[in-house]
Scaffold this motif. Structure first.
Motif, PDB file in Angstrom:
ATOM      1  N   ARG A  57      39.780  10.225  -0.320  1.00  0.00           N
ATOM      2  CA  ARG A  57      38.927  10.840   0.696  1.00  0.00           C
ATOM      3  C   ARG A  57      37.587  10.095   0.753  1.00  0.00           C
ATOM      4  O   ARG A  57      37.073   9.628  -0.268  1.00  0.00           O
ATOM      5  N   GLU A  58      37.022   9.962   1.959  1.00  0.00           N
ATOM      6  CA  GLU A  58      35.713   9.327   2.088  1.00  0.00           C
ATOM      7  C   GLU A  58      34.668  10.154   1.336  1.00  0.00           C
ATOM      8  O   GLU A  58      34.854  11.358   1.110  1.00  0.00           O
ATOM      9  N   ARG A  59      33.586   9.503   0.915  1.00  0.00           N
ATOM     10  CA  ARG A  59      32.528  10.243   0.218  1.00  0.00           C
ATOM     11  C   ARG A  59      31.872  11.238   1.170  1.00  0.00           C
ATOM     12  O   ARG A  59      31.811  11.021   2.384  1.00  0.00           O
ATOM     13  N   SER A  60      31.382  12.316   0.603  1.00  0.00           N
ATOM     14  CA  SER A  60      30.689  13.323   1.392  1.00  0.00           C
ATOM     15  C   SER A  60      29.225  12.924   1.556  1.00  0.00           C
ATOM     16  O   SER A  60      28.551  12.593   0.580  1.00  0.00           O
ATOM     17  N   PHE A  61      28.735  12.975   2.791  1.00  0.00           N
ATOM     18  CA  PHE A  61      27.332  12.677   3.060  1.00  0.00           C
ATOM     19  C   PHE A  61      26.463  13.933   3.073  1.00  0.00           C
ATOM     20  O   PHE A  61      25.290  13.864   3.446  1.00  0.00           O
ATOM     21  N   GLY A  62      27.037  15.058   2.670  1.00  0.00           N
ATOM     22  CA  GLY A  62      26.238  16.275   2.530  1.00  0.00           C
ATOM     23  C   GLY A  62      25.486  16.630   3.801  1.00  0.00           C
ATOM     24  O   GLY A  62      26.063  16.730   4.874  1.00  0.00           O
ATOM     25  N   ILE A  63      24.176  16.805   3.686  1.00  0.00           N
ATOM     26  CA  ILE A  63      23.358  17.217   4.835  1.00  0.00           C
ATOM     27  C   ILE A  63      23.302  16.142   5.927  1.00  0.00           C
ATOM     28  O   ILE A  63      22.894  16.435   7.054  1.00  0.00           O
ATOM     29  N   PHE A  64      23.718  14.917   5.607  1.00  0.00           N
ATOM     30  CA  PHE A  64      23.740  13.854   6.622  1.00  0.00           C
ATOM     31  C   PHE A  64      25.022  13.867   7.465  1.00  0.00           C
ATOM     32  O   PHE A  64      25.131  13.133   8.445  1.00  0.00           O
TER      33      PHE A  64
END
Length: 200
Positions: A79-86
Motif C-alpha cells: 500500500r502507498e504511504r499515508s500522507f495523513g493531513i496532506f
C-alpha cells in the motif's frame, strides 16, 4: 527470481496534482488505457506469483493489464504511504492550511511523520520486510527454474524498492522516477540484487 515492479495507471489525484497515498482515487480514462497498454509490456510472461496493493487503483490496473480481476494476492505492505493531513490536497492547499507541518516535513522528509500519516522511513521498513521474505524465497528456489513475480503497486513504493536494492540508501529516493503504468525489473540471485530495467 525476477520482479516486475509495476505502477498503477494515471488517477484523478495524479492528474490534479494531489497527494494521494491511501485515499482511493480512481483511474482516469487515460489511466485505464495505460492499464490496457501494460498488457503489451507483460505479454508472453508466465507469472509464478502476483502481488498487488489492496488499493482500488492497483487492482483495477492489474485487471486491465491481465484481463482477470481475480488475479493477484493483496499485500498490505505494498500500500502507498499515508500522507495523513496532506491526503488528497494539492501542494498549494498544504502550504495554505498546514505551513508548519510542511516546514517540518521539508526539514526531515525521511523521519517526520505527518499527523495521521506515516514517515518515509516507516514505509521503507515495511517494504524492506517484504523484500527480505522474497530474498529468502529466492535462496530456496535458486536450484529451480527462475521465478517471475509481478508486483502492482505505487510510485513511492517502487522507489523504496529501488532504494533497498541500491544499498539501502534512502537518500536516492528523490533521484528516482516511477511513471504511471511503468515497469521496472529487478533480479535476485543468492540474495544479491541487480537492476535490469527502470521505468519503461
Amino acid at each position: 527470481m525476477r520482479l516486475y515492479l509495476t505502477r498503477h495507471g494515471e488517477t484523478e489525484g495524479n492528474f490534479n496534482g494531489r497527494y494521494c497515498g491511501i485515499c482511493d482515487t480512481p483511474l482516469t480514462e487515460r489511466g485505464k488505457a495505460q492499464g490496457l497498454e501494460l498488457s503489451l509490456k507483460l505479454r508472453g510472461i508466465h507469472f509464478d506469483d502476483i502481488y498487488v496493493s489492496p488499493l482500488k487503483r492497483c487492482r483495477e490496473t492489474l485487471s486491465l493489464a491481465l484481463e482477470n480481476e481475480a488475479l493477484g494476492r493483496e499485500e498490505e505492505r505494498l500500500r502507498e504511504r499515508s500522507f495523513g493531513i496532506f491526503e488528497n490536497k494539492t501542494y498549494e492547499e498544504i502550504l495554505e492550511r498546514y505551513p508548519e507541518e510542511e516546514r517540518l516535513w521539508s526539514m526531515d522528509w525521511k523521519n517526520y511523520r505527518l499527523p495521521g500519516g506515516e514517515s518515509t522511513s516507516e514505509a521503507y521498513e515495511r517494504i524492506k520486510s517484504f523484500v527480505k521474505e522474497l530474498e529468502e524465497q529466492a535462496k530456496m528456489e535458486d536450484a529451480l527454474e527462475e521465478r517471475e513475480i509481478l508486483i502492482v503497486t505505487h510510485g513511492g513504493i517502487i522507489k523504496l524498492f529501488l532504494c533497498y536494492v541500491l544499498g539501502e540508501n534512502l537518500d536516492l529516493f528523490w533521484k528516482l522516477k516511477s511513471d504511471t503504468a511503468s515497469v521496472s525489473i529487478l533480479n535476485c540471485s543468492q540474495g544479491f540484487w541487480s537492476i535490469e530495467k527502470v521505468n519503461f
